[in-house]
Write an enzyme that holds these catalytic residues in place. Structure first.
Site, PDB file in Angstrom:
ATOM      1  N   PRO A   8       0.837  -1.202   0.000  1.00  0.00           N
ATOM      2  CA  PRO A   8       0.000   0.000   0.000  1.00  0.00           C
ATOM      3  C   PRO A   8       0.876   1.258   0.000  1.00  0.00           C
ATOM      4  O   PRO A   8       1.848   1.344   0.743  1.00  0.00           O
ATOM      5  CB  PRO A   8      -0.779  -0.131   1.316  1.00  0.00           C
ATOM      6  CG  PRO A   8      -0.777  -1.582   1.614  1.00  0.00           C
ATOM      7  CD  PRO A   8       0.538  -2.086   1.121  1.00  0.00           C
ATOM      8  N   GLU A   9       0.541   2.199  -0.858  1.00  0.00           N
ATOM      9  CA  GLU A   9       1.298   3.439  -0.941  1.00  0.00           C
ATOM     10  C   GLU A   9       0.477   4.558  -0.293  1.00  0.00           C
ATOM     11  O   GLU A   9      -0.568   4.311   0.309  1.00  0.00           O
ATOM     12  CB  GLU A   9       1.642   3.733  -2.397  1.00  0.00           C
ATOM     13  CG  GLU A   9       2.477   2.602  -3.018  1.00  0.00           C
ATOM     14  CD  GLU A   9       2.890   2.870  -4.441  1.00  0.00           C
ATOM     15  OE1 GLU A   9       2.912   4.042  -4.874  1.00  0.00           O
ATOM     16  OE2 GLU A   9       3.199   1.899  -5.160  1.00  0.00           O
TER      17      GLU A   9
END
Length: 275
Positions: free
Chosen positions: A2-3
């Site tokens: 996840p960014e």
């Protein structure tokens, strides 16, 4: 992994569901999830109330009313789920926070790479992981004056530099590929070869990409879901990431995939030429 947009989406979902809730019980099923003393973590968190869920780059900051904050990094596949259903807890549920509204905040992590750490809220900037973070897109500090010296001091390729969270934070593999395509810079271009205009374009494209990704609830290219169990939609708007072998949306040339700094990297060989 996840960014920034995905973590921001998780943050918003958690805030809507657990802000103001008291944590009545804490169960840590995987001891290595906690950085520091596990018993102390459980003792200090139990009985506290969640006052807000904040974020710094890819770190979730779960603020408590007792002056402490849970610093949570999802890493590869960490996720939160809020549910009162016992079936929501499975073998990958490594931390379970029982709330006073009858719900449970469940942290799941198939890969077990995620970490949590309890830290004094007033001293968050002194935390080693937080302190080393560079400016992030959409923040006041994400400016040309701040970023130019951070980028130009490197002779490494620009892809690796943009992934370095101490240079700038929040961008990961997906969005670096997208940003570099937007600004027509080859991912293997040496960072110190960029012009002022290139750096300004990277700043603007990063802000645009993050804003669009957050509005779309992030990208689900593998297993990401938000705190309400929904997938993101940004993957439907990606131009190059995961598009190898398909035509470039700008010029029609076939998108290529190479390894840069050990990371799978997507680019257009015609639009993005090494300087």
């Amino acid at each position: 992994m996840p960014e920034m947009p995905e973590v921001e989406t998780v943050r918003r979902g958690l805030n809507a569901q657990v802000k103001g809730c008291k944590i009545t019980h804490v169960e840590i099923r995987y001891q290595n999830l906690i950085t520091g003393d596990v018993e102390q973590f459980v003792e200090f968190v139990t009985g506290s109330t969640i006052t807000n869920v904040d974020r710094r780059a890819k770190f979730l900051l779960i603020h408590l009313d007792n002056g402490y904050t849970i610093i949570s990094h999802l890493r590869m596949e960490g996720r939160y789920r809020i549910s009162a259903d016992p079936a929501a807890i499975d073998k990958h549920s490594h931390a379970i926070f029982t709330l006073d509204n009858g719900q449970k905040m469940i942290y799941n992590d198939v890969r077990k790479f995620g970490r949590m750490q309890l830290w004094n809220t007033d001293d968050l900037d002194d935390n080693r992981s937080i302190a080393k973070l560079g400016p992030e897109p959409l923040s006041k500090g994400f400016t040309f004056d701040k970023l130019k010296p951070r980028i130009m001091r490197h002779r490494k390729d620009i892809k690796t530099v943009l992934l370095d969270q101490s240079v700038l934070s929040g961008l990961g593999n997906i969005y670096v590929d997208e940003v570099l395509w937007k600004v027509k810079i080859h991912p293997e271009t040496s960072a110190n070869h960029l012009s002022d205009k290139d750096i300004q374009n990277i700043i603007e494209a990063s802000n645009q990409e993050m804003k669009a990704a957050i509005a779309s609830g992030g990208s689900t290219v593998r297993s990401y879901i938000d705190a309400t169990g929904h997938k993101g939609n940004m993957q439907n708007s990606l131009k190059v990431y995961g598009k190898e072998g398909t035509p470039c949306p700008r010029c029609g040339t076939e998108i290529e995939k190479i390894k840069v700094g050990g990371r799978g990297t997507h680019f257009c060989p015609k639009c993005q030429v090494i300087k």
